[in-house]
Design a protein around this motif. Sequence first.
Motif, PDB file in Angstrom:
ATOM      1  N   ILE A  31       0.846  -1.197   0.000  1.00 51.28           N
ATOM      2  CA  ILE A  31       0.000   0.000   0.000  1.00 51.28           C
ATOM      3  C   ILE A  31       0.878   1.243   0.000  1.00 51.28           C
ATOM      4  O   ILE A  31       0.575   2.237  -0.663  1.00 51.28           O
ATOM      5  CB  ILE A  31      -0.963  -0.032   1.205  1.00 51.28           C
ATOM      6  N   GLY A  32       2.012   1.189   0.692  1.00 53.55           N
ATOM      7  CA  GLY A  32       2.965   2.300   0.683  1.00 53.55           C
ATOM      8  C   GLY A  32       3.509   2.569  -0.712  1.00 53.55           C
ATOM      9  O   GLY A  32       3.677   3.731  -1.109  1.00 53.55           O
ATOM     10  N   ASP A  33       3.790   1.491  -1.462  1.00 48.59           N
ATOM     11  CA  ASP A  33       4.245   1.653  -2.847  1.00 48.59           C
ATOM     12  C   ASP A  33       3.168   2.337  -3.680  1.00 48.59           C
ATOM     13  O   ASP A  33       3.464   3.221  -4.494  1.00 48.59           O
ATOM     14  CB  ASP A  33       4.570   0.294  -3.481  1.00 48.59           C
ATOM     15  N   LEU A  34       1.923   1.933  -3.474  1.00 47.23           N
ATOM     16  CA  LEU A  34       0.818   2.551  -4.199  1.00 47.23           C
ATOM     17  C   LEU A  34       0.689   4.025  -3.812  1.00 47.23           C
ATOM     18  O   LEU A  34       0.493   4.881  -4.678  1.00 47.23           O
ATOM     19  CB  LEU A  34      -0.495   1.807  -3.935  1.00 47.23           C
TER      20      LEU A  34
ATOM     21  N   GLY B  27      -8.072  12.119  -4.790  1.00 48.90           N
ATOM     22  CA  GLY B  27      -9.390  11.546  -4.544  1.00 48.90           C
ATOM     23  C   GLY B  27      -9.379  10.613  -3.358  1.00 48.90           C
ATOM     24  O   GLY B  27      -8.359  10.413  -2.695  1.00 48.90           O
ATOM     25  N   SER B  28     -10.525  10.036  -3.091  1.00 52.49           N
ATOM     26  CA  SER B  28     -10.675   9.178  -1.912  1.00 52.49           C
ATOM     27  C   SER B  28      -9.855   7.908  -2.050  1.00 52.49           C
ATOM     28  O   SER B  28      -9.556   7.462  -3.154  1.00 52.49           O
ATOM     29  CB  SER B  28     -12.148   8.832  -1.683  1.00 52.49           C
ATOM     30  N   ARG B  29      -9.493   7.361  -0.922  1.00 52.93           N
ATOM     31  CA  ARG B  29      -8.691   6.131  -0.861  1.00 52.93           C
ATOM     32  C   ARG B  29      -9.163   5.292   0.304  1.00 52.93           C
ATOM     33  O   ARG B  29      -9.561   5.817   1.337  1.00 52.93           O
ATOM     34  CB  ARG B  29      -7.215   6.462  -0.607  1.00 52.93           C
ATOM     35  N   THR B  30      -9.070   3.977   0.160  1.00 59.45           N
ATOM     36  CA  THR B  30      -9.330   3.088   1.289  1.00 59.45           C
ATOM     37  C   THR B  30      -8.028   2.605   1.914  1.00 59.45           C
ATOM     38  O   THR B  30      -8.012   2.167   3.049  1.00 59.45           O
ATOM     39  CB  THR B  30     -10.155   1.856   0.850  1.00 59.45           C
ATOM     40  N   ARG B  31      -6.951   2.660   1.130  1.00 56.84           N
ATOM     41  CA  ARG B  31      -5.618   2.248   1.582  1.00 56.84           C
ATOM     42  C   ARG B  31      -5.635   0.841   2.199  1.00 56.84           C
ATOM     43  O   ARG B  31      -5.074   0.620   3.251  1.00 56.84           O
ATOM     44  CB  ARG B  31      -5.031   3.262   2.556  1.00 56.84           C
ATOM     45  N   ASP B  32      -6.274  -0.080   1.502  1.00 61.41           N
ATOM     46  CA  ASP B  32      -6.300  -1.459   1.991  1.00 61.41           C
ATOM     47  C   ASP B  32      -5.844  -2.401   0.883  1.00 61.41           C
ATOM     48  O   ASP B  32      -5.584  -1.985  -0.247  1.00 61.41           O
ATOM     49  CB  ASP B  32      -7.684  -1.834   2.521  1.00 61.41           C
TER      50      ASP B  32
ATOM     51  N   SER C  52      -7.137  -4.257  -6.677  1.00 60.08           N
ATOM     52  CA  SER C  52      -7.918  -3.723  -7.795  1.00 60.08           C
ATOM     53  C   SER C  52      -7.029  -2.935  -8.755  1.00 60.08           C
ATOM     54  O   SER C  52      -7.243  -2.971  -9.970  1.00 60.08           O
ATOM     55  CB  SER C  52      -9.087  -2.875  -7.287  1.00 60.08           C
ATOM     56  N   VAL C  53      -6.028  -2.250  -8.235  1.00 53.98           N
ATOM     57  CA  VAL C  53      -5.088  -1.532  -9.098  1.00 53.98           C
ATOM     58  C   VAL C  53      -4.222  -2.535  -9.870  1.00 53.98           C
ATOM     59  O   VAL C  53      -3.937  -2.334 -11.053  1.00 53.98           O
ATOM     60  CB  VAL C  53      -4.232  -0.534  -8.289  1.00 53.98           C
ATOM     61  N   HIS C  54      -3.838  -3.632  -9.231  1.00 54.57           N
ATOM     62  CA  HIS C  54      -3.095  -4.685  -9.938  1.00 54.57           C
ATOM     63  C   HIS C  54      -3.928  -5.260 -11.088  1.00 54.57           C
ATOM     64  O   HIS C  54      -3.396  -5.484 -12.185  1.00 54.57           O
ATOM     65  CB  HIS C  54      -2.699  -5.811  -8.983  1.00 54.57           C
ATOM     66  N   ARG C  55      -5.217  -5.506 -10.852  1.00 59.26           N
ATOM     67  CA  ARG C  55      -6.089  -6.027 -11.917  1.00 59.26           C
ATOM     68  C   ARG C  55      -6.185  -5.019 -13.064  1.00 59.26           C
ATOM     69  O   ARG C  55      -6.107  -5.391 -14.240  1.00 59.26           O
ATOM     70  CB  ARG C  55      -7.478  -6.347 -11.372  1.00 59.26           C
ATOM     71  N   LEU C  56      -6.345  -3.747 -12.706  1.00 60.20           N
ATOM     72  CA  LEU C  56      -6.411  -2.700 -13.730  1.00 60.20           C
ATOM     73  C   LEU C  56      -5.117  -2.668 -14.535  1.00 60.20           C
ATOM     74  O   LEU C  56      -5.152  -2.569 -15.768  1.00 60.20           O
ATOM     75  CB  LEU C  56      -6.678  -1.337 -13.090  1.00 60.20           C
TER      76      LEU C  56
END
Length: 181
Positions: A31-34, A45-50, A56-60
């Motif tokens: 999450i720190g890398d993200l 924008g909003s983040r859940t940081r989980d 989901s970013v990896h899938r994208l």
Amino acid sequence: MVFAPDTEVALRTVVNLINTAANGREHLASIGDLDMFLEAEEFTGSRTRDKAELASVHRLRSQLAAVWTANEDTAVETVNRLLREGKALPQLMKHDQWDWHLHATTSEAPLADRMSTEAAMALVDVIRSKEMDRMLVCEADDCNAVVLDLSRNRSKRYCDTGNCANRVHVAAYRARQASAG
């Protein structure tokens, strides 16, 4: 080809996102890398940081990497799906240091939806302009990073993830020297 400034920014973010997994290295492992990636890309924008958000970013990233080397019809199918899933509703926005540009989701939408919609909107411009040939893979033999060629003469061949162009040019120079001597 010159795209609108927000399109170029979004396309560079797509390149940078795809290249976080180039050459067998995972640069979005935590999450720190993200967090660092999003800060570098000035993504707000909003983040859940989980972990679910990171996944989901990896899938994208995988979907966008597939679009990068897809034929036009396949790219259109994926872009349209990303826009539908992100519930895209394009609007002109102005904020922070950015002049008028397009947003197609709210700042409260999930991170991957905002990222996919922004990427899809940029890819729409590329596809409509018949410029998909500017979406390349690095020509260095030992690299699979992607390249966005925005040069006028379509001459960019190597990625920005390392020093691929320099390595290839040095190797070619050394080969020429060896064959001459």
